[in-house]
Design a protein around this motif. Structure first.
Motif, PDB file in Angstrom:
ATOM      1  N   ARG A 173       0.862  -1.182   0.000  1.00 36.10           N
ATOM      2  CA  ARG A 173       0.000   0.000   0.000  1.00 36.10           C
ATOM      3  C   ARG A 173       0.903   1.239   0.000  1.00 36.10           C
ATOM      4  O   ARG A 173       1.814   1.344   0.831  1.00 36.10           O
ATOM      5  N   PHE A 174       0.669   2.155  -0.916  1.00 34.40           N
ATOM      6  CA  PHE A 174       1.427   3.415  -0.913  1.00 34.40           C
ATOM      7  C   PHE A 174       0.667   4.370   0.000  1.00 34.40           C
ATOM      8  O   PHE A 174      -0.441   4.807  -0.317  1.00 34.40           O
ATOM      9  N   ASP A 175       1.246   4.668   1.155  1.00 33.46           N
ATOM     10  CA  ASP A 175       0.610   5.595   2.097  1.00 33.46           C
ATOM     11  C   ASP A 175       0.834   7.040   1.659  1.00 33.46           C
ATOM     12  O   ASP A 175       1.634   7.299   0.766  1.00 33.46           O
ATOM     13  N   ARG A 176       0.145   7.954   2.360  1.00 36.96           N
ATOM     14  CA  ARG A 176       0.203   9.349   1.929  1.00 36.96           C
ATOM     15  C   ARG A 176       1.629   9.896   1.851  1.00 36.96           C
ATOM     16  O   ARG A 176       2.003  10.556   0.888  1.00 36.96           O
ATOM     17  N   SER A 177       2.444   9.577   2.861  1.00 33.41           N
ATOM     18  CA  SER A 177       3.788  10.174   2.848  1.00 33.41           C
ATOM     19  C   SER A 177       4.583   9.650   1.652  1.00 33.41           C
ATOM     20  O   SER A 177       5.308  10.404   0.996  1.00 33.41           O
ATOM     21  N   GLU A 178       4.439   8.369   1.345  1.00 32.89           N
ATOM     22  CA  GLU A 178       5.169   7.821   0.190  1.00 32.89           C
ATOM     23  C   GLU A 178       4.639   8.439  -1.113  1.00 32.89           C
ATOM     24  O   GLU A 178       5.417   8.798  -2.008  1.00 32.89           O
ATOM     25  N   SER A 208      -2.693   1.794  10.756  1.00 30.98           N
ATOM     26  CA  SER A 208      -2.415   3.108  11.355  1.00 30.98           C
ATOM     27  C   SER A 208      -3.707   3.912  11.521  1.00 30.98           C
ATOM     28  O   SER A 208      -3.679   5.010  12.078  1.00 30.98           O
ATOM     29  N   GLY A 209      -4.809   3.372  10.997  1.00 33.18           N
ATOM     30  CA  GLY A 209      -6.081   4.109  11.077  1.00 33.18           C
ATOM     31  C   GLY A 209      -6.226   5.106   9.943  1.00 33.18           C
ATOM     32  O   GLY A 209      -7.259   5.736   9.789  1.00 33.18           O
ATOM     33  N   ALA A 210      -5.185   5.238   9.116  1.00 34.89           N
ATOM     34  CA  ALA A 210      -5.247   6.193   7.996  1.00 34.89           C
ATOM     35  C   ALA A 210      -6.065   5.593   6.846  1.00 34.89           C
ATOM     36  O   ALA A 210      -6.535   4.456   6.929  1.00 34.89           O
TER      37      ALA A 210
END
Ligand SMILES: Cc1ncc(COP(=O)(O)O)c(C=O)c1O
Length: 383
Positions: A173-178, A208-210
């Motif tokens: 999963r590409f999270d927001r920061s990445e 992370s709940g994000a």
């Protein structure tokens, strides 16, 4: 346990007689390779399609100007589900997701041009780029590898990045920061980003709940201007044979070039596929939730099943997709593990198909009942 959609009660003999490449290409072997699910299709979809066929409603559709109603619904769905508002004027119907990737590569790059993607990579991307004579620039997968991604892009100067988001075969999963880092890298290198988000609905809860998924085009103004988003209802709702997908072209030059083609140049959508996507996206959420519960159970239980039957294998449950990327290099390099599992009666995808890092790996399809998954992994074991 209640199972209103029959996801847990799959019968091996019935599966083995399922038409389609998954179960028919390798008779006698348990099929855990190509990315089709073993689950029955959502009743909301099968009922709508049956009614359509019974009425003989198969003539030219009365849809008005393109995109199709499914293309229009895509705009609403992106907005309600992921908080991204695509521009309806820039939405194009496609036959499939790969078609959108190829259109962008064909129209924006030349033979010999470098094109970046994270490897291991969904093998039709690699095959398409080879067939189109583009040079593949390999990027490492992982939030901790973004500095390496940046160095490679600075050194190799690709024109285009194919972002498989979420990522097949690793389930990353590409999270927001990445994504924000990738957006900044893309801006600095003036990269066009083709974001294939076909697995987005198959993203599990984020520990992370994000957010579970963030469309790349929504990450920044700059990303919106350089992104071509391609997706479809086909992966999450198991409709791959129907052939309908959608492309949103945020990139101005590509949009102009696509619009310059005559109407229907890229084909026109299939009325049954459009109806199926409408049913999936308006009435399929309960079915999808039930599927995600089974997939969540399977991705976790695979840890124990492997420990029991293939203790040398290394695997981390994916954040998204129903694909397990398993390092079986203790069994041998190259395609050796796939060949061993074949001999034991199970068909999985061979790692090298996904690029060099795939040596000694296999990709296992977990979209089946927990009982079938156990049966498959037991067969893969040597005990
Ligand atoms: C990342 C990815 N893109 C595209 C596809 C295929 O989509 P289509 O048949 O619409 O080209 C798949 C199928 O597994 C996939 O995993």
């Amino acid at each position: 346990m209640s199972d209103p959609f029959g996801l847990r009660d799959l019968d091996e003999a019935t599966l083995a007689s399922t038409p389609g490449v998954k179960w028919q290409a390798n008779p006698g072997r348990l099929a855990a390779w190509v990315a089709d699910m073993d689950f029955p299709v959502a009743p909301a979809i099968s009922e709508r399609l049956q009614a359509m066929v019974t009425r003989g409603a198969l003539g030219y559709p009365n849809w008005g100007p393109s995109p199709s109603p499914a293309g229009r619904l895509f705009v609403d769905r992106m907005s309600s589900r992921w908080g991204w508002s695509p521009d309806l004027e820039r939405v194009h119907d496609l036959a499939d997701v790969l078609q959108g990737v190829r259109i962008a590569v064909e129209l924006l790059t030349q033979p010999g041009d470098p094109i970046a993607l994270h490897t291991p990579a969904y093998h039709p991307f690699l095959n398409s780029l080879r067939e189109m004579d583009r040079r593949i620039v390999e990027l490492p997968v992982g939030a901790d590898r973004v500095d390496d991604v940046e160095s490679i892009i600075v050194a190799e100067r690709p024109r285009l990045l194919i972002l498989c988001h979420p990522h097949n075969p690793t389930g990353h999963r590409f999270d927001r920061s990445e994504l924000e880092r990738l957006s900044a890298i893309a801006e600095a290198a003036d990269l066009v980003v083709v974001s294939d988000e076909i697995h987005a609905d198959l993203a599990h809860q984020n520990p992370s709940g994000a957010e579970t998924h963030i469309p790349f085009a929504s990450v920044s103004e700059s990303a919106a201007r350089r992104t071509v988003t391609v997706t479809s209802a086909s992966k999450a709702f198991n409709l791959a044979g129907l052939r309908w997908a959608v492309m949103h072209v945020g990139h101005e030059e590509l949009e102009r070039r696509v619009r310059a083609f005559p109407d229907h140049f890229f084909g026109a959508p299939n009325i049954i596929a459009v109806e199926a996507a409408l049913a999936a996206w308006t009435e399929g959420s309960e079915w999808l939730e039930a599927v995600m519960e089974v997939l969540d159970e399977n991705r976790r239980s695979l840890v124990d099943l492997l420990a029991q039957h293939l203790p040398g294998a290394r695997y981390s449950p994916p954040d998204a997709t129903y694909l397990a990327w398993i390092d079986c290099s203790y069994l041998g390099e190259g395609e050796v593990p796939r060949d061993i599992f074949r001999e034991r009666g199970v068909e999985v995808s061979p790692g090298p198909q996904f690029g060099r890092e795939g040596s000694g790996h296999v990709r296992l399809n977990m979209a089946t009942s927990p009982r079938m998954l156990e049966r498959i992994v037991t067969a893969m074991g040597d005990g």
